[in-house]
Every structure is written in structure tokens, then in C-alpha cells.
Write a protein that holds these residues in place. Structure first.
Motif: not given
Ligand SMILES: [Zn+2]
Length: 332
Positions: A304-318
Motif C-alpha cells: 500500500s505504501r512505499l518508503v524508499p530510503f538508504h540513498f547513496s550520498g552521491r544524490y544529496v540534493g537529488r
């Protein structure tokens, strides 16, 4: 309308999505909490850490395990045990962590803090050990609890399920499954002339264990009502919540199948979305998921609900790009 809000747990990410992954699962009642992954814990107060009964560690890369020391430090003098679980090899790693400190001041008269560690593999919970402060944290083998394969913990109100994923090293994903949600209908209670109170917890427990309708539920000192009457007029039973946590997994057939199976029909799926699809090759080399892959898995599993996380630091600001990519794949 008029239903008492009876959600059992509220999950929240410990850190922002670029920092160490971790999901704090707070219980509404009972001053209790669970934690998925044990990385940086700074945002959690000591009071919150003291509520933890169980911590489930996906794998022991530093960003998932470096919070062990703070947790131990905070819990060291408490009298209730702390239970840790992790993948194959986890018990040795906990033992090594404990051996890094000097415990010469501990003896049989010390505080009675107990730490347990269990290992979960494809066969289920296979090994368990405990470490007692009074024994200077010497390792003591326990017999593994009798649980079906795929189950890490089984309690009256919920169970924790797990699967082993491939991240170049075994990495566990976890599902918190509430067994049954029982809401109290206040108007119904009023129509029976019954007060709201702690006695309702016993009524709920009776429903969960499938007690017969003529079982008496004690309301007050000299008053009881048959369970069946409560069920008919004042209790509403629904499916319990399912909260799933997935980190660090290569995007290949067997991982996908296992995640989909674990996450099927989840109310909330917290899943790593480490890379953008344009960097899918890097994601594959590091055995991580892209945001699009995470969204596709969520769609297949019907969450029902998706929470994406654990983003690579290369995308800070994106960050928005990662979220949008995951959400687009979820919608198909
Ligand atoms: Zn990681």
C-alpha cells in the motif's frame, strides 16, 4: 466512527535517508520497541533505546551495526534482557564486540543484564547464545527456540518473519506482522452499559486466542460479560498491520522472489533505493537496488505504501528524483 484507535505499533526511520538505515518500531502500549538494524542511533533518546526488547540486524556492514556500543552502554544496567538477531556468523561478531571491553569488575553480585544473540538462516533460527553480565559476558550456548522456518519471533500479538537475501553476504529482510487488529466500538460499549478500561485488554486477548463465546470477561469486581456479547456489539476484528523492511540486496531473480513473498500485501514497505536507474550498473556491482527496482518490487508485492530510503550520498540534493523514480515504478 467512534472506534477507539488501537494501532499496535508505529514505525519510523531512525535517520534521514542518506544516513545509516534503521527502523524504530514503537509500541503504543507497554513501553516497548523493536529496532530493525543497528547503525547510527543518535536521534534516538536513551529512554527510547531502553524500550528496545529486540533488535534485528540485517547484516554487519558498519552502517548497519555500528550502534551496538551505544545500545550496550545504555542497556548495561537494566534488568530486562536485550535480544539481538542477525545472519549466519552474527553470534561470533556479538561476542567479539563484547570482548573488546574489560569486564573485570563484573561478578556474580553484579547487575543481572542479559544479552542474547540468535542467528537466522534459510533453515530458520538455528543457533542462540546468551551473555550475562554476572558471568562477565562469557558466551553460553542456548538451544534455539522452536520456530517454523521463516519466523524469527512469535508472540501473542505479532510475529517477525525474515528471509535471507544476497548482498554478496547474507542480508536479512524483516516483516513485522500484527496478528489481528481488534478495535473497540465505543457506542457498542455504551449500549451494553460498559465502561472503557483496562479490562478490554483481557477481552482482546481472549478473542486472539479464540476463546469460546460463553467465556466470561471480568469487567469489574462483581461484574462479567460473555465474550460473545462483546464480539457482537463492541469489538471489531480486522487484519493486522504488516510493516516490511528491506535493505542491501542485489536485483536478481531469487532476491526479488524472496522480497515479494515477504512483502506481499504490506501496509508499509521500507526499502532501500540506493541508486537511480541511470546508475543501474553501479547498483548491480555493489549489489544494491535502484529506486525503480524498489518500486517495481513494491508493485509486484502489492504494497500500500512505499518508503524508499538508504540513498547513496552521491544524490544529496537529488532526493526527490529517487522518490519520484520509486513512486513511478510503484504505479507502473
Ligand atoms: Zn547498507
Amino acid at each position: 466512527m467512534g472506534d477507539e484507535v488501537t494501532w499496535l505499533v508505529q514505525p519510523r526511520l531512525v535517520n534521514d535517508p542518506f544516513s545509516d538505515p534503521g527502523l524504530f518500531i514503537d509500541f503504543r502500549f507497554g513501553r516497548r520497541a523493536l529496532l530493525f538494524d543497528l547503525g547510527e542511533l543518535t536521534p534516538l533518546s536513551s529512554r527510547e533505546l531502553l524500550r528496545l526488547s529486540h533488535v534485528f540486524v540485517s547484516h554487519t556492514h558498519m552502517d548497519h551495526f555500528a550502534g551496538f556500543d551505544r545500545l550496550l552502554r545504555v542497556c548495561l544496567h537494566r534488568t530486562t534482557p536485550l535480544h539481538l538477531a542477525g545472519p549466519a556468523g552474527f553470534i561470533d561478531q556479538v561476542a567479539h564486540k563484547l570482548r573488546a571491553y574489560t569486564w573485570n569488575l563484573l561478578d556474580e553480585k553484579s547487575f543481572d543484564f542479559i544479552l542474547t544473540a540468535t542467528e537466522f538462516t534459510e533453515a530458520g533460527v538455528e543457533r542462540a547464545c546468551e551473555f550475562r553480565a554476572r558471568e562477565a559476558f562469557q558466551r553460553r550456548e542456548l538451544s534455539a527456540p522452536p520456530l517454523p522456518p521463516g519466523t524469527l519471533l512469535d508472540e501473542a500479538e505479532f510475529r517477525i518473519e525474515s528471509v535471507v537475501l544476497d548482498h554478496g553476504t547474507p542480508c536479512l529482510a524483516f516483516a513485522f506482522q500484527e496478528k489481528m487488529r481488534i478495535n473497540v466500538w465505543r457506542e457498542g460499549l455504551q449500549s451494553l452499559g460498559l465502561p472503557v478500561g483496562a479490562w478490554l485488554n483481557e477481552a482482546k486477548r481472549a478473542v486472539r486466542r479464540g476463546a469460546p463465546d460463553d467465556s466470561p470477561v471480568v469487567v469489574g469486581e462483581d461484574r462479567s460479560v460473555p465474550l460473545g456479547l462483546l464480539k457482537q456489539h463492541a469489538l471489531r476484528t480486522t487484519r493486522g498491520d504488516k510493516v516490511v523492511y528491506v535493505v542491501d540486496a542485489a536485483f536478481h531473480e531469487s532476491n526479488i522472489a524472496r522480497i515479494v513473498e515477504l512483502a506481499r500485501g504490506a501496509d508499509q514497505l521500507f526499502i532501500e533505493a540506493a541508486f537511480l536507474e541511470e546508475d543501474a550498473q553501479i547498483a548491480a556491482a555493489r549489489r544494491h537496488l535502484t529506486a525503480a527496482q524498489a518500486g517495481t518490487i513494491a508493485r509486484t508485492a502489492g504494497v500500500s505504501r512505499l518508503v524508499p530510503f538508504h540513498f547513496s550520498g552521491r544524490y544529496v540534493g537529488r532526493e526527490d528524483q529517487l522518490r519520484q523514480e520509486a513512486e513511478a515504478a510503484l504505479r507502473g
